[in-house]
Design an enzyme around this catalytic site. Structure first.
Site, PDB file in Angstrom:
ATOM      1  N   GLY A 100      53.402  55.604  56.260  1.00  0.00           N
ATOM      2  CA  GLY A 100      54.233  54.551  56.833  1.00  0.00           C
ATOM      3  C   GLY A 100      53.483  53.274  57.124  1.00  0.00           C
ATOM      4  CG  LEU A 101      51.718  49.156  55.171  1.00  0.00           C
ATOM      5  CD1 LEU A 101      50.617  49.006  56.216  1.00  0.00           C
ATOM      6  CD2 LEU A 101      51.152  48.839  53.775  1.00  0.00           C
ATOM      7  CB  ALA A 132      55.759  43.769  58.574  1.00  0.00           C
ATOM      8  NE  ARG A 187      77.175  54.599  18.072  1.00  0.00           N
ATOM      9  CZ  ARG A 187      78.439  54.933  18.309  1.00  0.00           C
ATOM     10  NH1 ARG A 187      78.813  56.210  18.283  1.00  0.00           N
ATOM     11  NH2 ARG A 187      79.332  54.007  18.568  1.00  0.00           N
ATOM     12  CD  GLN A 239      71.705  45.150  24.572  1.00  0.00           C
ATOM     13  OE1 GLN A 239      71.871  45.233  25.777  1.00  0.00           O
ATOM     14  NE2 GLN A 239      72.555  44.539  23.779  1.00  0.00           N
ATOM     15  N   GLY A 259      73.965  51.018  23.545  1.00  0.00           N
ATOM     16  CA  GLY A 259      75.260  50.341  23.613  1.00  0.00           C
ATOM     17  C   GLY A 259      76.047  50.822  24.833  1.00  0.00           C
ATOM     18  N   GLY A 260      77.345  51.040  24.666  1.00  0.00           N
ATOM     19  CA  GLY A 260      78.192  51.492  25.777  1.00  0.00           C
ATOM     20  C   GLY A 260      77.739  52.826  26.343  1.00  0.00           C
ATOM     21  CD  GLU A 266      51.880  52.944  46.004  1.00  0.00           C
ATOM     22  OE1 GLU A 266      50.717  52.620  45.747  1.00  0.00           O
ATOM     23  OE2 GLU A 266      52.296  54.109  45.964  1.00  0.00           O
ATOM     24  CB  THR A 276      56.711  42.457  45.047  1.00  0.00           C
ATOM     25  OG1 THR A 276      55.867  41.398  45.526  1.00  0.00           O
ATOM     26  CG2 THR A 276      57.560  42.999  46.185  1.00  0.00           C
TER      27      THR A 276
HETATM   28  C1  LIG Z   1      62.294  53.441  47.270  1.00  0.00           C
HETATM   29  C2  LIG Z   1      61.229  52.820  48.119  1.00  0.00           C
HETATM   30  C3  LIG Z   1      60.180  53.607  48.581  1.00  0.00           C
HETATM   31  C4  LIG Z   1      59.202  53.038  49.408  1.00  0.00           C
HETATM   32  N1  LIG Z   1      58.220  53.865  49.935  1.00  0.00           N
HETATM   33  C5  LIG Z   1      57.384  53.347  50.867  1.00  0.00           C
HETATM   34  C6  LIG Z   1      56.478  54.217  51.565  1.00  0.00           C
HETATM   35  O1  LIG Z   1      56.422  55.436  51.307  1.00  0.00           O
HETATM   36  N2  LIG Z   1      55.684  53.686  52.529  1.00  0.00           N
HETATM   37  C7  LIG Z   1      55.720  52.357  52.845  1.00  0.00           C
HETATM   38  O2  LIG Z   1      54.969  51.944  53.726  1.00  0.00           O
HETATM   39  N3  LIG Z   1      56.567  51.512  52.189  1.00  0.00           N
HETATM   40  C8  LIG Z   1      57.397  51.970  51.223  1.00  0.00           C
HETATM   41  N4  LIG Z   1      58.285  51.127  50.582  1.00  0.00           N
HETATM   42  C9  LIG Z   1      58.305  49.707  50.923  1.00  0.00           C
HETATM   43  C10 LIG Z   1      57.786  48.787  49.827  1.00  0.00           C
HETATM   44  O3  LIG Z   1      56.400  48.925  49.699  1.00  0.00           O
HETATM   45  C11 LIG Z   1      58.241  47.354  50.192  1.00  0.00           C
HETATM   46  O4  LIG Z   1      59.635  47.302  49.973  1.00  0.00           O
HETATM   47  C12 LIG Z   1      57.533  46.302  49.389  1.00  0.00           C
HETATM   48  O5  LIG Z   1      56.180  46.218  49.750  1.00  0.00           O
HETATM   49  C13 LIG Z   1      58.175  44.906  49.554  1.00  0.00           C
HETATM   50  O6  LIG Z   1      58.402  44.581  50.882  1.00  0.00           O
HETATM   51  P1  LIG Z   1      59.853  44.028  51.318  1.00  0.00           P
HETATM   52  O7  LIG Z   1      60.842  44.992  50.785  1.00  0.00           O
HETATM   53  O8  LIG Z   1      59.854  43.794  52.782  1.00  0.00           O
HETATM   54  O9  LIG Z   1      60.021  42.654  50.542  1.00  0.00           O
HETATM   55  P2  LIG Z   1      59.515  41.215  51.040  1.00  0.00           P
HETATM   56  O10 LIG Z   1      58.087  41.268  51.404  1.00  0.00           O
HETATM   57  O11 LIG Z   1      60.474  40.687  52.034  1.00  0.00           O
HETATM   58  O12 LIG Z   1      59.662  40.378  49.694  1.00  0.00           O
HETATM   59  C14 LIG Z   1      60.871  39.767  49.271  1.00  0.00           C
HETATM   60  C15 LIG Z   1      60.546  38.899  48.056  1.00  0.00           C
HETATM   61  O13 LIG Z   1      59.650  37.841  48.431  1.00  0.00           O
HETATM   62  C16 LIG Z   1      58.492  37.886  47.627  1.00  0.00           C
HETATM   63  N5  LIG Z   1      57.315  37.476  48.399  1.00  0.00           N
HETATM   64  C17 LIG Z   1      56.921  37.882  49.622  1.00  0.00           C
HETATM   65  N6  LIG Z   1      55.779  37.299  49.977  1.00  0.00           N
HETATM   66  C18 LIG Z   1      55.406  36.493  48.944  1.00  0.00           C
HETATM   67  C19 LIG Z   1      54.308  35.631  48.694  1.00  0.00           C
HETATM   68  N7  LIG Z   1      53.315  35.465  49.576  1.00  0.00           N
HETATM   69  N8  LIG Z   1      54.278  34.960  47.518  1.00  0.00           N
HETATM   70  C20 LIG Z   1      55.274  35.111  46.621  1.00  0.00           C
HETATM   71  N9  LIG Z   1      56.337  35.920  46.794  1.00  0.00           N
HETATM   72  C21 LIG Z   1      56.400  36.612  47.946  1.00  0.00           C
HETATM   73  C22 LIG Z   1      58.371  39.345  47.186  1.00  0.00           C
HETATM   74  O14 LIG Z   1      57.577  39.461  46.031  1.00  0.00           O
HETATM   75  C23 LIG Z   1      59.831  39.691  46.956  1.00  0.00           C
HETATM   76  O15 LIG Z   1      60.238  39.209  45.703  1.00  0.00           O
HETATM   77  C24 LIG Z   1      59.250  51.668  49.731  1.00  0.00           C
HETATM   78  C25 LIG Z   1      60.294  50.867  49.230  1.00  0.00           C
HETATM   79  C26 LIG Z   1      61.290  51.424  48.475  1.00  0.00           C
HETATM   80  C27 LIG Z   1      62.425  50.543  48.003  1.00  0.00           C
END
Ligand SMILES: Cc1cc2nc3c(=O)[nH]c(=O)nc-3n(C[C@H](O)[C@H](O)[C@H](O)COP(=O)(O)OP(=O)(O)OC[C@H]3O[C@@H](n4cnc5c(N)ncnc54)[C@H](O)[C@@H]3O)c2cc1C
Length: 380
Positions: free
Chosen positions: A124-125, A130, A268, A336, A339-340, A363, A365
């Site tokens: 949990g991070l 955040a 297909r 794609q 298709g359908g 992990e 974006t």
């Molecule tokens: C199915 C799933 C499983 C997950 N499992 C875990 C887990 O086990 N443990 C855990 O700790 N987390 C987990 N997460 C969380 C995941 O790591 C976060 O969703 C991810 O790090 C993005 O954070 P956010 O969703 O708050 O997006 P945000 O940080 O709010 O980002 C929103 C948008 O803004 C962009 N952005 C943000 N800052 C910047 C910047 N400085 N420059 C440019 N663009 C930026 C991002 O790239 C994104 O496009 C999970 C998420 C999902 C959906």
């Protein structure tokens, strides 16, 4: 430089592939529909060493290399990315954090149960406020007498509701910024810790994603993981290897989508011939085959560097960024080409398309990977 897999690695790939085809493929759509992680799969995963892939034999682990870890994750993801995500979070985040930074007593207490698949691991991070800016977390751990008292909530946690052991990252000294963040290992069922909202997701639906809430959760000092104040720095190291796992998951998903598209293109028929005879389809297949191979090489390079004990911040991010983005393209092309039929649940295409999007988000974006890569390049 030798690009050939060893005989053992080829056997490993075949074994995990056969397991995934037999034990996962027949049931994965039902798990997806019901958003249900199949707990009865855990002992079977454990039987193959997949709940303790890289951990030492002293903990009952399979003692595999990082390259072999990639092969395992790839082969599960080729069939069901959601189960691969769970295996990656269990191994590559929770257990890996304990193995890398736990003391001998903590490793002996938690790793064997994780490795045997008796419990699922969570990590949990992330918090509601955040995500990318993880160091901006609000969850605190305050020392009170003989205990740390944790308050706050972690969001989007893989196995947040069903994990038995969880590593939780919390602020222990706000004044010190990211050097005032520490990690703790906690167990579900502890007073003051509960699962919150379970997410209803676009994809990866068989992998549980839930909120975890801490309300005056009292944790003994023996459960501080690593040094006080080192939790965030250690987290970045865990993510360096975790991202190799997400890259492998991306390669596996892309491979599965590509194979489904190739198979369908040969079957297909339109205009009196298989659609595979049309150049537009052939080019899609060729481009995907090349991109997948390139992503696999980047991923194995990062894994091989890790096996040699080298720092992989740059290489892990490059592999994760490239592999996840080509996987999105592979899943898109798979729909794609169908298709359908790519839009309905009778074929695997729509599930790859839904599952894949997590890979450019979790992990770190794609935007954050580019940031990490650029920072590394500029600091050279
Ligand atoms: C199915 C799933 C499983 C997950 N499992 C875990 C887990 O086990 N443990 C855990 O700790 N987390 C987990 N997460 C969380 C995941 O790591 C976060 O969703 C991810 O790090 C993005 O954070 P956010 O969703 O708050 O997006 P945000 O940080 O709010 O980002 C929103 C948008 O803004 C962009 N952005 C943000 N800052 C910047 C910047 N400085 N420059 C440019 N663009 C930026 C991002 O790239 C994104 O496009 C999970 C998420 C999902 C959906």
């Amino acid at each position: 430089m030798d690009f050939r897999p060893t005989d053992e690695q080829q056997i490993l790939r075949r074994t995990v592939r056969e397991f995934a085809e037999a034990e996962i493929r027949p049931y994965m759509m039902a798990w997806d529909e019901s958003q249900h992680f199949p707990m009865d799969l855990l002992p079977k995963l454990a039987g193959l060493g997949l709940t303790g892939i890289q951990f030492g034999e002293e903990f009952g682990g399979a003692g595999m290399s990082s390259v072999e870890y990639c092969i395992c994750i790839e082969e599960i993801a080729r069939v069901c990315p959601a189960i691969a995500l769970s295996v990656a979070a269990h191994n590559g985040l929770c257990a890996s954090h304990i193995a890398q930074f736990g003391d001998a007593r903590q490793k002996a207490q938690f790793l064997p149960r994780l490795v045997r698949g008796e419990v699922l691991g969570a990590w949990g991070l992330t918090e509601a406020g955040a995500g990318s800016d993880a160091a901006g977390m609000r969850t605190t751990a305050v020392r009170q007498g003989e205990c740390w008292v944790i308050n706050g909530a972690k969001t989007f946690i893989t196995h947040g509701a069903i994990g038995g052991v969880m590593v939780v990252i919390a602020v222990t000294d706000r004044a010190k910024g990211h050097r005032g963040i520490s990690a703790f290992v906690v167990e579900h069922g502890m007073p003051g810790m509960r699962a919150g909202k379970k997410e209803n997701k676009l994809g990866m639906r068989a992998s549980d994603t839930s909120e975890v809430v801490f309300e005056d959760c009292r944790v003994p000092p023996s459960q501080l993981l690593g040094e006080e104040g080192q939790g965030f720095i250690n987290t970045l190291q865990v993510l360096d290897s975790g991202r190799i796992g997400i890259a492998a998951l991306s390669v596996g998903l892309a491979q599965g989508a590509y194979e489904a598209a190739l198979r369908y293109a040969k079957e297909r028929r339109q205009f009196g011939q298989p659609i595979a005879s049309f150049q537009a389809i052939q080019w899609k297949l060729a481009d995907n085959a090349v991109r997948i191979e390139a992503a696999r090489l980047l991923t194995y390079r990062a894994a091989d560097m890790k096996d040699r004990g080298r720092r992989t911040t740059l290489e892990s991010s490059m592999a994760k960024l490239f592999a996840s983005e080509i996987a999105v393209k592979a899943a898109d092309d798979c729909v794609q080409i169908h298709g359908g039929y790519g839009f309905v649940k009778d074929y695997p295409a729509e599930k790859y398309f839904r599952d894949v999007k997590l890979l450019t988000i979790g992990e770190g974006t794609s935007e954050i990977q580019r940031l990490v890569i650029a920072r590394q390049l500029l600091s050279e």
